[in-house]
Design a protein around this motif. Structure first.
Motif, short mmCIF file in Angstrom:
data_model
loop_
_atom_site.label_atom_id
_atom_site.label_comp_id
_atom_site.label_asym_id
_atom_site.label_seq_id
_atom_site.Cartn_x
_atom_site.Cartn_y
_atom_site.Cartn_z
N ALA A 49 29.50 78.60 78.02
CA ALA A 49 29.79 78.29 79.42
C ALA A 49 29.16 76.96 79.84
O ALA A 49 29.75 76.20 80.61
N LEU A 50 27.97 76.65 79.31
CA LEU A 50 27.34 75.37 79.63
C LEU A 50 28.21 74.21 79.19
O LEU A 50 28.38 73.24 79.92
N HIS A 51 28.72 74.29 77.97
CA HIS A 51 29.58 73.22 77.46
C HIS A 51 30.83 73.06 78.34
O HIS A 51 31.27 71.95 78.60
N GLU A 52 31.37 74.17 78.78
CA GLU A 52 32.56 74.13 79.62
C GLU A 52 32.25 73.63 81.02
O GLU A 52 33.08 72.97 81.66
N ALA A 53 31.06 73.90 81.51
CA ALA A 53 30.68 73.55 82.89
C ALA A 53 30.85 72.05 83.16
O ALA A 53 31.25 71.65 84.25
N LEU A 54 30.56 71.24 82.16
CA LEU A 54 30.64 69.78 82.36
C LEU A 54 32.06 69.30 82.63
O LEU A 54 32.24 68.17 83.09
N LYS A 55 33.05 70.13 82.41
CA LYS A 55 34.44 69.77 82.72
C LYS A 55 34.71 69.80 84.22
O LYS A 55 35.75 69.35 84.68
N TYR A 56 33.76 70.36 84.97
CA TYR A 56 33.98 70.57 86.40
C TYR A 56 33.16 69.63 87.27
O TYR A 56 32.74 69.98 88.37
N GLY A 57 32.93 68.43 86.76
CA GLY A 57 32.31 67.37 87.54
C GLY A 57 30.92 67.70 88.06
O GLY A 57 30.10 68.31 87.37
#
Length: 198
Positions: A49-57
């Motif tokens: 989820a941390l890796h994915e979080a950065l996709k959300y600005g």
């Protein structure tokens, strides 16, 4: 009816916050889904989820910054690494604040010198594998002055990982406890050069 792409729907493959899902499961729900996975009891799910979080600005970056205080060290380590690669000023500020807070925490623990304090400091050598941590732990171990703290460092000299034995040996070398170092050399925990070189 308005459609909100940020919320999981009943027909999503895995509806967020229902049951822990494996890391490979398809989980939908945008930033809300990321937040749900960051609350998972599974370390692997939180890390993904941390890796994915950065996709959300900016909102995702805030989640990574919050993860610096996650109860799982593996998650904190990944958050730290992700933030080091971010150019945003608030990422750099969060890392600086973490370092400042960590310094104060490590100094206080060393001065307290309990068994659990020494355990925490020695564990940091294995968890945060970077030069700043090594230097900080080396410095604060020199502040340990309680009998129980010294006994616990001695425990690591004979029972720790190679890294922990190295730092325990440095501690005893600095306080000139040749007897403990001689015993550690005899048992093969450290070598003679490490124990007695100037």
């Amino acid at each position: 009816m308005a459609f909100n792409c940020d919320r999981p729907r009943s027909d999503d493959v895995v509806l967020g916050n229902q049951t822990p899902s494996p890391i490979t499961a398809a989980v939908l729900g945008g930033l809300t889904g990321v937040k749900h996975r960051l609350a998972s009891p599974l370390v692997e799910t939180r890390i993904a989820a941390l890796h994915e979080a950065l996709k959300y600005g900016d909102a995702g970056l805030d989640l990574v910054i919050l993860a610096l205080k996650d109860p799982f060290w593996q998650v904190r380590k990944v958050a730290d690494r992700l933030l080091q690669n971010q150019p945003e000023p608030k990422a750099k500020q969060a890392l600086q604040e973490k370092f400042t807070n960590r310094y104060d925490t490590f100094v206080a623990m060393a001065k307290n010198g309990s068994v659990s304090d020494v355990d925490f400091l020695m564990e940091a050598l294995e968890v945060d594998e970077n030069t700043a941590t090594y230097k900080l732990v080396d410095f604060v171990l020199g502040l340990v002055n309680t009998a129980r703290g010294k006994d616990r460092i001695k425990y690591y000299l004979f029972n720790g990982t190679q890294m922990q034995r190295n730092y325990a040996a440095l501690f005893f070398k600095r306080i000139k406890n040749r007897d403990v170092l001689t015993e550690a050399v005899k048992l093969g925990c450290i070598d003679r050069v490490q124990a007695f070189s100037k």
